[in-house]
Design a protein around this motif. Structure first.
Motif, PDB file in Angstrom:
ATOM      1  N   TYR A  55      19.592 -36.565   1.583  1.00 36.33           N
ATOM      2  CA  TYR A  55      19.598 -38.029   1.511  1.00 36.33           C
ATOM      3  C   TYR A  55      20.185 -38.605   2.808  1.00 36.33           C
ATOM      4  O   TYR A  55      19.786 -39.674   3.259  1.00 36.33           O
ATOM      5  CB  TYR A  55      20.426 -38.516   0.322  1.00 36.33           C
ATOM      6  CG  TYR A  55      19.798 -38.223  -1.021  1.00 36.33           C
ATOM      7  CD1 TYR A  55      18.506 -38.656  -1.311  1.00 36.33           C
ATOM      8  CD2 TYR A  55      20.499 -37.537  -1.992  1.00 36.33           C
ATOM      9  CE1 TYR A  55      17.936 -38.393  -2.536  1.00 36.33           C
ATOM     10  CE2 TYR A  55      19.933 -37.272  -3.234  1.00 36.33           C
ATOM     11  CZ  TYR A  55      18.648 -37.702  -3.503  1.00 36.33           C
ATOM     12  OH  TYR A  55      18.087 -37.442  -4.719  1.00 36.33           O
ATOM     13  N   LYS A  66      20.466 -38.498 -12.949  1.00 34.00           N
ATOM     14  CA  LYS A  66      21.742 -39.025 -13.446  1.00 34.00           C
ATOM     15  C   LYS A  66      22.722 -39.226 -12.310  1.00 34.00           C
ATOM     16  O   LYS A  66      23.677 -39.944 -12.419  1.00 34.00           O
ATOM     17  CB  LYS A  66      22.337 -38.047 -14.456  1.00 34.00           C
ATOM     18  CG  LYS A  66      21.485 -37.951 -15.705  1.00 34.00           C
ATOM     19  CD  LYS A  66      22.230 -37.220 -16.795  1.00 34.00           C
ATOM     20  CE  LYS A  66      21.361 -36.984 -18.004  1.00 34.00           C
ATOM     21  NZ  LYS A  66      20.745 -35.673 -17.994  1.00 34.00           N
ATOM     22  N   ARG A  67      22.507 -38.491 -11.245  1.00 33.02           N
ATOM     23  CA  ARG A  67      23.452 -38.563 -10.155  1.00 33.02           C
ATOM     24  C   ARG A  67      23.373 -39.878  -9.419  1.00 33.02           C
ATOM     25  O   ARG A  67      22.318 -40.378  -9.161  1.00 33.02           O
ATOM     26  CB  ARG A  67      23.173 -37.448  -9.169  1.00 33.02           C
ATOM     27  CG  ARG A  67      24.416 -36.806  -8.654  1.00 33.02           C
ATOM     28  CD  ARG A  67      24.053 -35.663  -7.746  1.00 33.02           C
ATOM     29  NE  ARG A  67      23.933 -34.423  -8.483  1.00 33.02           N
ATOM     30  CZ  ARG A  67      24.951 -33.704  -8.885  1.00 33.02           C
ATOM     31  NH1 ARG A  67      26.159 -34.105  -8.648  1.00 33.02           N
ATOM     32  NH2 ARG A  67      24.777 -32.584  -9.518  1.00 33.02           N
ATOM     33  N   LYS A 114      11.063 -40.058 -10.265  1.00 30.89           N
ATOM     34  CA  LYS A 114      11.803 -39.525 -11.408  1.00 30.89           C
ATOM     35  C   LYS A 114      13.258 -39.979 -11.361  1.00 30.89           C
ATOM     36  O   LYS A 114      13.826 -40.173 -10.297  1.00 30.89           O
ATOM     37  CB  LYS A 114      11.719 -38.005 -11.386  1.00 30.89           C
ATOM     38  CG  LYS A 114      10.310 -37.524 -11.655  1.00 30.89           C
ATOM     39  CD  LYS A 114      10.153 -36.091 -11.216  1.00 30.89           C
ATOM     40  CE  LYS A 114       8.691 -35.694 -11.268  1.00 30.89           C
ATOM     41  NZ  LYS A 114       8.469 -34.471 -10.535  1.00 30.89           N
ATOM     42  N   ASN A 115      13.810 -40.089 -12.520  1.00 31.45           N
ATOM     43  CA  ASN A 115      15.203 -40.551 -12.592  1.00 31.45           C
ATOM     44  C   ASN A 115      16.131 -39.388 -12.337  1.00 31.45           C
ATOM     45  O   ASN A 115      15.788 -38.244 -12.458  1.00 31.45           O
ATOM     46  CB  ASN A 115      15.531 -41.076 -13.989  1.00 31.45           C
ATOM     47  CG  ASN A 115      14.452 -41.973 -14.494  1.00 31.45           C
ATOM     48  OD1 ASN A 115      13.939 -42.771 -13.734  1.00 31.45           O
ATOM     49  ND2 ASN A 115      14.111 -41.826 -15.752  1.00 31.45           N
ATOM     50  N   ARG A 170      17.659 -38.172   5.562  1.00 29.55           N
ATOM     51  CA  ARG A 170      16.620 -39.197   5.484  1.00 29.55           C
ATOM     52  C   ARG A 170      17.050 -40.452   6.229  1.00 29.55           C
ATOM     53  O   ARG A 170      16.276 -41.021   6.998  1.00 29.55           O
ATOM     54  CB  ARG A 170      16.346 -39.499   4.009  1.00 29.55           C
ATOM     55  CG  ARG A 170      15.226 -40.468   3.782  1.00 29.55           C
ATOM     56  CD  ARG A 170      14.743 -40.437   2.347  1.00 29.55           C
ATOM     57  NE  ARG A 170      15.769 -40.855   1.402  1.00 29.55           N
ATOM     58  CZ  ARG A 170      15.600 -40.832   0.069  1.00 29.55           C
ATOM     59  NH1 ARG A 170      14.475 -40.412  -0.432  1.00 29.55           N
ATOM     60  NH2 ARG A 170      16.557 -41.223  -0.730  1.00 29.55           N
ATOM     61  N   LEU A 199      19.309 -43.095  -3.901  1.00 30.87           N
ATOM     62  CA  LEU A 199      18.267 -42.139  -4.296  1.00 30.87           C
ATOM     63  C   LEU A 199      16.890 -42.637  -3.894  1.00 30.87           C
ATOM     64  O   LEU A 199      16.033 -41.869  -3.497  1.00 30.87           O
ATOM     65  CB  LEU A 199      18.294 -41.913  -5.810  1.00 30.87           C
ATOM     66  CG  LEU A 199      19.521 -41.204  -6.376  1.00 30.87           C
ATOM     67  CD1 LEU A 199      19.380 -41.047  -7.880  1.00 30.87           C
ATOM     68  CD2 LEU A 199      19.716 -39.846  -5.721  1.00 30.87           C
ATOM     69  N   GLU A 200      16.713 -43.965  -3.982  1.00 31.72           N
ATOM     70  CA  GLU A 200      15.371 -44.490  -3.763  1.00 31.72           C
ATOM     71  C   GLU A 200      15.151 -44.953  -2.326  1.00 31.72           C
ATOM     72  O   GLU A 200      14.190 -45.651  -2.047  1.00 31.72           O
ATOM     73  CB  GLU A 200      15.104 -45.630  -4.757  1.00 31.72           C
ATOM     74  CG  GLU A 200      15.945 -46.891  -4.558  1.00 31.72           C
ATOM     75  CD  GLU A 200      17.357 -46.787  -5.159  1.00 31.72           C
ATOM     76  OE1 GLU A 200      17.754 -45.694  -5.592  1.00 31.72           O
ATOM     77  OE2 GLU A 200      18.062 -47.809  -5.173  1.00 31.72           O
ATOM     78  N   ASP A 201      16.045 -44.549  -1.423  1.00 25.41           N
ATOM     79  CA  ASP A 201      15.902 -44.954  -0.027  1.00 25.41           C
ATOM     80  C   ASP A 201      14.487 -44.731   0.513  1.00 25.41           C
ATOM     81  O   ASP A 201      13.852 -43.719   0.205  1.00 25.41           O
ATOM     82  CB  ASP A 201      16.845 -44.119   0.853  1.00 25.41           C
ATOM     83  CG  ASP A 201      18.223 -44.728   0.940  1.00 25.41           C
ATOM     84  OD1 ASP A 201      18.365 -45.911   0.578  1.00 25.41           O
ATOM     85  OD2 ASP A 201      19.150 -44.027   1.375  1.00 25.41           O
ATOM     86  N   ARG A 210       9.904 -40.220  -4.739  1.00 21.65           N
ATOM     87  CA  ARG A 210       9.923 -39.646  -6.084  1.00 21.65           C
ATOM     88  C   ARG A 210      10.395 -40.696  -7.057  1.00 21.65           C
ATOM     89  O   ARG A 210      11.357 -41.392  -6.810  1.00 21.65           O
ATOM     90  CB  ARG A 210      10.849 -38.439  -6.122  1.00 21.65           C
ATOM     91  CG  ARG A 210      10.162 -37.219  -5.529  1.00 21.65           C
ATOM     92  CD  ARG A 210      11.121 -36.101  -5.351  1.00 21.65           C
ATOM     93  NE  ARG A 210      11.444 -35.502  -6.642  1.00 21.65           N
ATOM     94  CZ  ARG A 210      11.229 -34.230  -6.923  1.00 21.65           C
ATOM     95  NH1 ARG A 210      10.656 -33.472  -6.047  1.00 21.65           N
ATOM     96  NH2 ARG A 210      11.599 -33.729  -8.063  1.00 21.65           N
ATOM     97  N   ASP A 267      14.937 -33.036 -13.995  1.00 21.82           N
ATOM     98  CA  ASP A 267      16.303 -33.566 -14.024  1.00 21.82           C
ATOM     99  C   ASP A 267      17.327 -32.442 -14.134  1.00 21.82           C
ATOM    100  O   ASP A 267      18.376 -32.480 -13.501  1.00 21.82           O
ATOM    101  CB  ASP A 267      16.475 -34.527 -15.213  1.00 21.82           C
ATOM    102  CG  ASP A 267      15.743 -35.833 -14.974  1.00 21.82           C
ATOM    103  OD1 ASP A 267      15.486 -36.150 -13.796  1.00 21.82           O
ATOM    104  OD2 ASP A 267      15.429 -36.531 -15.957  1.00 21.82           O
TER     105      ASP A 267
END
Lengths: 154, 337, 661
Positions: free
Chosen positions: A91, B336-337, B333-334, A94, B315-317, B331, C505
Motif C-alpha cells: 500500500y 477488515k483491516r 473486496k472488503n 502504491r 485500502l482503496e487508494d 480490488r 478475506d
C-alpha cells in the motif's frame, strides 16, 4: 525455430539492446519470475532482476540510480494490493511510486520507461507479458539519454 | 507594522523578564536596507535592535532545530507560512511543541528587494509604511506610494495563510487573504507544463536543472528538510556525487522534491533563495497537486497530528500506473483491516 | 579483504544448454573480489556441496556466490553448506541463472551475457554482506485450527495427540462440516456419519482440544510461534454450561419456517436449533433473525420450557484474544451458485438437485428419512439423470476452469445408491471424461457400469425442459453422435466446487496468498504442499483445492505434523535480515515506526553530550524479534538512518551498478 517474433525484431536493430532493471518482491513477483522459468515462458534477456523482500523496500533512489547508470527502463513489481506478505507494505509502494512515476513523467521522462505492476507468485504468464511489454515499448523509445550519467559506460 | 513593532518588542522584553522563555527568536536589522535577518535574543536590553518590517521574510521556525539539544524554552515569532513550517517540524518530531512559545504575526506580504530596486525605490530609503493595500516608501525628502502587490514577493501574492494557523499569543490583528486563492493560480504553472509534450517538458526541466550549482540553499532553507544528516551529505552511501554532472543535478532535484513530498508546506522559500532561479515550486507543487488528486486535499503543516500522505495509505487508494490495464483495476473486496 | 568464491552450476543441462559456462567462468575470474571460481554439473548434490565446503577452507574464502537455480529453491541448502565450512551462512549470495535466465531465454549468447551480469551483481552484493546472527524467540505452544470439518477435526486430533493444546474454531454451530452432510463415502460405501461422528466426539472429549463453535477468527497479527488472534464467539443465546441438549426447546419452538442449512434447504428447522442430531456440541443456537422473541419481543417459549434455564436472550458476542504458535487453515469449500446455469432448470424446478442435496435425500437421517423421493410430488423417481462437470472444466465466466475432482466418484456412488434402493430404476450419467485416479476408484466406477448397469453417456446436456411431471433432458452422445432425449424423473447436477466466498478475506487476514480461484496457495506445489508462504501457517483440505476425504485427511495429518514441528521447539530462530538504526544519523522523526506493520520500531532516548551537558535525544530503535524484514521503514527514512540487514541500501545500489555495467 519458435523464437518469439518480437525478440527477433529486437535483434534486427543491432545497435540498441535495452537494459531493464526489475526490482521484484521476493514473495510474489520474484516467485512469479521463477514460475515463468519453470513454465519455460520466454521473455527477453535484457531484463535483469534484483530481489527485494518487499516492493516497499524499493527506494526511489534505486530507481533513479538505475537510470543514472544507463538502464533504459526500470520495473518495480510487487504483490497485488491486499496480498502483501508483510500485510501493508505494498500500500505504501502504491503511494510512493504513483508519485514518483508522475514526477518522472513531469520532468520529461517517457512514461514507458518506469513501470510499476502487481504480479503474484501464480502469475508467471503475467510476469512474462509485462516484461515483454516493457521491453517492446522501451525499445521503441531508444536509449535512455535523459537521466544517464555521461561518465558511465556500459 | 510600525505599531506592532513596538508591541512585539514589548512582548519580547516581558517574556524574557518574566522568564516565560529563555531565548527570543526574532529578526534584527542588518547593515543593508533589505537586511532583516534572524536573531536570537537572550537579554532584555538587546531587544532594542529587534525589528519587524517588510523584509522579515526569513522563516524563523527552522532555527528552532538549533535548540533541539537543550532544555531551553524558546519564544519565536511566526508569520502564516512560518507557523505551517513550525507545525511540520512538530509533525516530523523535530521540535517539541511544549518547549516553544509561539507569537503569531499576521502578515499581508513581504517586500521583494529586487522589485524595489527595479522601481528604484531603494535610494535613501528609511522606512516602508503600509496603508491599506498600498506601501509608502519614505526617504529623507519624499514619500512614494505604490500598490503593495507590485513589490511583494511573488510567493506572497496568493498567500493562503496570511494568519498563523497556530500560536500561543497573537500580536496585532488578523489580516484578510488577498489575491486569487483557489488552486487555479497555485497550480497554473504545473498545469502549463503538464500540457506540454514529453520532449518539451524535458527541455524545460533540463534547462532548469542544468542551472543548478548545488549550493543546497533550497534544502537548507526548507522547513521540511530537517534531517540530522542529509542523505546527499552521506559520503559513505554515495547517493550523490560531487561532480558537475547533469544526471547528478537531476538526481538531486528529483530526490529533494520527492523527500519533501507530502511534507512541503508550499512556503516558496526554496525558490526564493535559489541563486539560479530554478522553478523549484513547480516541482513541489506538482507533488502537492498529485497528492491532492490521488489521495485527497492535504495541506502540510496544518495539523501536526495528521499522518503525512506518504506515511499512510487507504485500502482503496488509486494509483498512477495500473489504471486501465489488465490487472490494474482496484480490488473491490472488503477487508477488515 | 573480501575473498569471494563463485560456484557455477550447470544444473545438468538445464543451465549449461543455454548458458555458455566457460564464458561465464572467464568473466567471473576477472570480477573484482573474486578469489576462486569453479563450475560443476550439480552444485546442489552432495559432491557439489562438498566442493563448496572444501574450497571455502582450502582457499580461505570469506564470501560465496552460487550461480544456480532460484534462491527460493536452494539458498538454504548452500547456506547450510557454508555454515558447515565455518562461514556465517549470510555471507552467501545466489545468482539465479536458471529460472531467471536459462529457462526463459533461448538465445545462448544473450543468456550467457545475462548470467554473467546476474553473477556480477551477486558478487557485488556478497562483497558487502555482513555476518548476521539470527535472534531467538519463544514459542506459544498452542495451535489454532480454523474450520471444523474433517480436515480441521483430524488436524486438531493429531496435534492434541502429540500433547499440544489446540483451539478449533468453527463458524457454524457444530463441527462436522461437509462430511457430516454426506450419506455414504466412496469407494467403500461406508456410512459417512459412522466414521465421522466418533472423531467429532473424540475432538469434543479431548482435554487438549477447545472447541469454539459458532465463532469466527476476526483478526490475526504476529508471526510464527507468536500469533495473536482475536476470535469472535457469536452469541448463541444458550448457555453452553447449563444446556443438557435435551432438545425440548427445539420441539416447542413455534417458528419452524427457517430453511435448514444442514439439509441444504430441503426441510425446515426451528428458530432455536442444532444443525443435526449428532451435532457437537449438542447445544442449540437461536437464529436471531428468525426468532420471534428477537424480532417482536413476544414469545420466550424456549426460555420457559428449558429445564435448566440455559436460554439467555441477553447473551452478547464475545471477543477472545489468544496466542498461538501455529495456525492451520481448514476452511473447506462450497458448491458454485447455479444461477447462471438456466438450461438445467435448477433454480426453477424442485426435482433438479445438486449432488449434495442428493446426499441428504438418500440419508436415513435426512429430510425424507432416507426415502429417495422427488421433492416436488414425493414420488419415487424411476429414471434419474446425473450430469457431471456442471461448471467444472468450464472456462466461461460462470464456471471454473479446474476439475472439481470428487464428482466422478460421487456420481458413480449416487447412481449405485439409487440402484440399491430401486433396482428397477434407470440411471444415466452424462460426462466429459470419467476420472478415477485413486486407490480402488476405477474398480468402484466400473462396478457402477458393469454390476449396476448405470448408463454412462459421454456428452453434455444441452437443455432440460420440464414437461408433464417429467424433465425432458436433451443431450448428445458424442461418441455415437446421437441426439438423446431422456424423460427423467429427477436430475442430479454435479456442481463444481469452489473456494469459500470469504477465502480472500481470510487470506488477507492471515497474509497468505490465494490462486486465481481463491483457493489458498501452498508454498510449493510439490515439495511444500501443506505450508503457506507465511511461516507457521499451514493448509489442509479443500480450502487449498478440490480434494476428496482420504486426501483431505492425509493433508490434515501432514499439516498437523508441520504445526507440531513448530510447537515442539522451545525457541525459534528469527530471520536475521531485520532493520537496524544508525543512531548517530537518526533524527528521531519516527516515520519508520508509523509505517511498521509489526510495531517493531519504538522511540528510544539516547544520552549525548551537547554544550557541556548530558542531554537526551530521541531516536528510533528496532525490536529484532518483532521485525519481519520487509524493509519498508528504510524508505520512510530520508537520510537512510534505518537500513535493512541483508538488503541494505549499499548492497542494492551495488547490485544496480553491477547490472548496469
Amino acid at each position: 525455430m519458435s523464437v518469439v517474433a518480437s525478440s527477433t525484431s529486437v535483434k534486427n536493430v543491432e545497435e540498441f539492446e535495452p537494459l531493464i532493471v526489475a526490482f521484484c518482491c521476493n514473495w510474489c513477483s520474484y516467485a512469479g519470475a521463477d514460475l515463468a522459468g519453470t513454465s519455460r515462458l520466454n521473455y527477453p534477456a535484457n531484463i535483469k532482476i534484483i530481489r527485494v523482500p518487499c516492493s516497499c523496500r524499493v527506494n526511489s533512489n534505486f530507481v533513479l540510480r538505475a537510470f543514472q547508470r544507463g538502464a533504459d527502463g526500470v520495473i518495480v513489481a510487487g504483490c497485488h494490493p491486499g496480498d502483501c506478505h508483510y500485510m501493508t507494505g505494498n500500500y505504501y509502494t502504491r503511494r510512493r511510486f504513483s508519485l514518483l512515476k508522475n514526477l518522472l513523467e513531469y520532468v520529461g521522462i517517457e512514461e514507458a520507461r518506469f513501470k510499476v505492476d502487481w504480479i503474484s507468485a501464480s502469475e508467471g504468464n503475467k510476469f512474462a507479458y509485462v516484461m515483454n511489454d516493457v521491453l517492446e515499448k522501451v525499445h521503441k523509445l531508444g536509449p535512455n539519454r535523459k537521466l544517464r550519467d555521461s561518465r558511465w559506460k556500459r | 507594522m510600525e505599531k506592532i513593532r513596538e508591541e512585539i518588542k514589548e512582548k519580547a522584553r516581558q517574556a524574557l523578564a518574566s522568564k516565560e522563555v529563555d531565548v527570543i527568536l526574532a529578526w534584527e536589522k542588518g547593515e543593508l536596507w533589505y537586511d532583516s535577518y534572524p536573531a536570537f535574543f537572550t537579554k532584555e536590553k538587546d531587544i532594542d535592535s529587534l525589528v519587524w518590517d517588510s523584509f522579515c521574510v526569513n522563516n524563523l521556525s527552522k532555527y528552532l532545530l538549533e535548540y533541539t539539544m537543550t532544555d531551553k524554552k524558546i519564544g519565536v515569532f511566526v508569520k502564516g507560512c512560518d507557523a505551517l513550517a513550525f507545525n511540520q517540524l512538530v509533525q516530523d518530531n523535530r521540535v517539541s511543541r511544549d518547549k516553544v512559545v509561539l507569537y503569531g504575526l499576521p502578515c499581508s506580504g513581504m517586500v521583494d528587494p529586487d522589485k524595489v530596486r527595479t522601481k528604484n525605490l531603494n535610494q535613501g530609503l528609511t522606512e516602508i509604511k503600509k496603508s491599506k493595500d498600498k506601501l509608502i516608501f519614505i526617504t529623507k525628502d519624499k514619500e512614494i506610494t505604490v500598490p503593495a502587490h507590485e513589490v511583494y514577493y511573488d510567493k506572497c501574492l496568493h498567500c493562503r495563510y496570511p494568519n498563523p494557523v497556530t500560536y500561543d499569543q497573537l500580536v496585532g490583528e488578523t489580516v484578510a487573504a488577498e489575491g486569487v486563492l483557489d488552486d487555479s493560480v497555485r497550480f497554473s504553472g504545473v498545469k502549463e507544463l503538464e500540457e506540454l509534450s514529453c520532449e518539451e517538458r524535458f527541455e524545460y526541466w533540463d534547462g532548469q536543472f542544468s542551472k543548478c550549482i548545488r549550493c543546497f540553499a533550497c534544502r537548507n532553507v526548507c522547513p521540511a528538510c530537517s534531517c540530522k544528516q542529509c542523505t546527499f551529505d552521506d559520503s559513505d552511501l554515495e547517493v550523490l556525487g560531487k561532480a558537475r554532472e547533469d544526471s547528478e543535478d537531476k538526481f538531486f532535484h528529483l530526490i529533494r522534491a520527492y523527500h519533501v513530498a507530502g511534507r512541503c508546506i508550499d512556503c516558496g522559500e526554496c525558490s526564493r533563495v535559489c541563486p539560479q532561479d530554478i522553478s523549484l515550486e513547480k516541482l513541489n507543487r506538482k507533488l502537492i497537486k498529485d497528492i491532492n488528486e490521488l489521495y485527497g486535499e492535504y495541506q502540510a503543516g496544518l495539523d501536526p497530528s495528521a499522518k503525512a500522505p506518504l506515511g499512510t495509505y487507504k485500502l482503496e487508494d488509486a494509483d498512477s500506473f495500473t489504471v486501465g490495464e489488465k490487472g490494474g483495476k482496484k480490488r473491490e473486496k472488503n477487508s477488515k483491516r | 579483504m573480501q575473498r569471494v568464491g563463485v560456484f557455477i552450476c550447470w544444473c545438468g543441462t538445464n543451465i549449461s544448454n543455454t548458458v555458455n559456462i566457460d564464458e561465464v567462468m572467464t568473466a567471473v575470474e576477472n570480477m573484482p573480489g573474486v578469489a576462486y571460481s569453479k563450475d560443476y554439473q550439480y552444485m546442489c548434490s552432495e559432491i557439489g556441496q562438498n566442493l563448496v565446503k572444501d574450497t571455502i577452507k582450502e582457499h580461505n574464502l570469506n564470501r560465496i556466490v552460487v550461480a544456480s537455480c532460484s534462491p527460493r529453491m536452494h539458498e538454504s541448502t548452500f547456506r547450510k553448506a557454508a555454515e558447515a565450512a565455518g562461514l556465517n551462512p549470510y555471507l552467501l549470495e545466489i545468482a539465479n541463472i536458471r529460472e531467471h535466465c536459462s529457462w526463459v531465454h533461448k538465445d545462448k549468447e544473450a543468456a550467457t551475457q545475462k548470467a554473467i551480469s546476474l553473477t556480477r551483481a551477486a558478487v557485488a552484493k556478497a562483497i558487502l554482506n555482513d555476518e548476521l546472527i539470527p535472534g531467538e524467540v519463544g514459542v506459544e505452544r498452542r495451535a489454532l485450527v480454523i474450520g471444523g470439518g474433517i480436515a480441521g477435526i483430524q488436524t486438531a486430533l493429531d496435534i492434541a495427540d502429540a500433547g499440544y493444546e489446540v483451539d478449533l474454531v468453527e463458524k457454524t454451530p457444530s463441527i462436522g462440516g461437509k462430511m457430516a452432510q454426506l450419506d455414504k463415502t466412496f469407494p467403500t460405501l461406508d456410512c459417512s456419519a459412522c466414521i465421522l461422528t466418533p472423531k467429532m466426539v473424540d475432538a469434543s472429549m479431548s482435554s487438549k482440544i477447545n472447541l469454539y463453535t459458532y465463532s469466527e477468527v476476526e483478526e490475526v497479527s504476529g508471526f510464527v510461534g507468536n500469533f495473536e488472534v482475536a476470535i469472535r464467539q457469536k452469541a448463541r443465546s444458550v448457555d453452553m454450561e447449563k444446556c443438557t441438549g435435551c432438545g425440548i426447546c427445539l420441539a416447542k419452538c413455534p417458528i419452524k419456517t427457517a430453511l435448514s442449512e444442514f439439509e441444504e434447504g430441503l426441510s425446515n428447522r426451528p428458530a432455536i436449533y442444532t444443525p443435526f442430531p449428532q451435532a457437537v456440541p449438542n447445544v442449540p443456537v437461536i437464529d436471531r433473525e428468525t426468532c420471534m422473541k428477537f424480532r417482536t419481543g413476544r414469545c420466550g417459549v424456549c426460555e420457559k420450557v428449558c429445564p435448566t434455564k440455559a436460554v439467555d436472550y441477553d447473551q452478547k458476542d464475545q471477543i477472545l484474544n489468544k496466542k498461538y504458535g501455529a495456525i492451520i487453515v481448514t476452511t473447506g469449500y462450497d458448491l458454485i451458485d447455479l444461477d447462471y446455469f438456466g438450461e438445467y432448470q435448477y433454480m426453477d424446478h424442485p426435482d433438479v438437485i445438486t449432488g449434495l442435496e442428493f446426499e441428504r435425500l438418500v440419508n436415513a437421517a435426512g429430510p425424507t428419512g432416507g426415502k429417495l423421493i422427488r421433492p416436488s410430488d414425493k414420488k419415487k423417481p424411476k429414471k434419474v439423470v446425473f450430469i457431471q462437470c456442471v461448471g467444472s472444466r468450464d472456462k466461461s465466466d460462470r464456471g471454473k476452469s479446474y476439475c472439481s475432482k470428487i464428482c466422478c466418484m460421487y456420481t458413480a456412488k449416487h447412481a449405485m445408491l439409487l440402484k440399491d434402493k430401486y433396482p428397477d430404476s434407470e440411471a444415466y450419467v452424462f460426462y466429459i471424461d470419467v476420472r478415477t485416479a485413486g486407490k480402488g476408484f476405477e474398480e468402484f466406477q466400473r462396478r457402477a457400469v458393469e454390476n449396476y448397469g448405470v448408463n454412462y453417456i459421454k456428452g453434455m446436456v444441452g437443455k432440460i425442459f420440464p414437461t408433464n411431471n417429467k424433465l425432458q433432458v436433451n443431450g448428445v452422445d458424442s461418441l455415437s453422435g446421437e441426439i438423446l432425449q431422456i424423460d427423467a424423473d429427477m436430475v442430479v447436477l454435479a456442481a463444481a466446487t469452489k473456494a469459500k466466498p470469504e477465502a480472500d478475506d481470510v487470506a488477507r487476514m492471515l497474509s497468505i496468498s490465494t490462486d486465481s480461484d481463491s483457493f489458498f496457495s501452498e508454498a510449493h506445489p510439490k515439495l511444500r504442499p501443506v505450508e503457506t508462504h507465511c511461516a507457521g501457517i499451514y493448509l489442509a483440505g479443500a480450502c487449498q483445492g478440490p480434494k476428496d476425504i482420504p486426501e483431505t485427511v492425509a493433508q490434515a495429518s501432514a499439516a498437523a505434523v508441520k504445526a507440531i514441528g513448530v510447537l515442539s521447539k522451545s525457541k525459534l530462530v528469527n530471520n536475521p535480515c531485520v532493520s537496524e538504526v544508525d543512531k548517530s544519523i537518526c533524527s528521531g522523526c519516527l516515520a519508520c515506526a508509523d509505517m511498521c506493520p509489526y510495531e517493531a520500531i519504538s522511540e528510544k532516548i539516547v544520552e549525548e553530550k551537547a554544550n557541556g551537558k548530558i542531554v537526551g535525544r530521541r531516536v528510533a530503535e528496532v525490536n529484532e524479534t518483532l521485525c519481519q524484514g520487509c524493509g519498508g521503514c528504510t524508505v520512510t527514512c530520508r537520510p537512510g538512518a534505518i537500513d535493512l540487514k541483508g538488503f541494505s541500501n549499499k548492497q542494492i545500489l551495488a547490485e544496480v551498478d553491477a547490472i548496469c555495467r
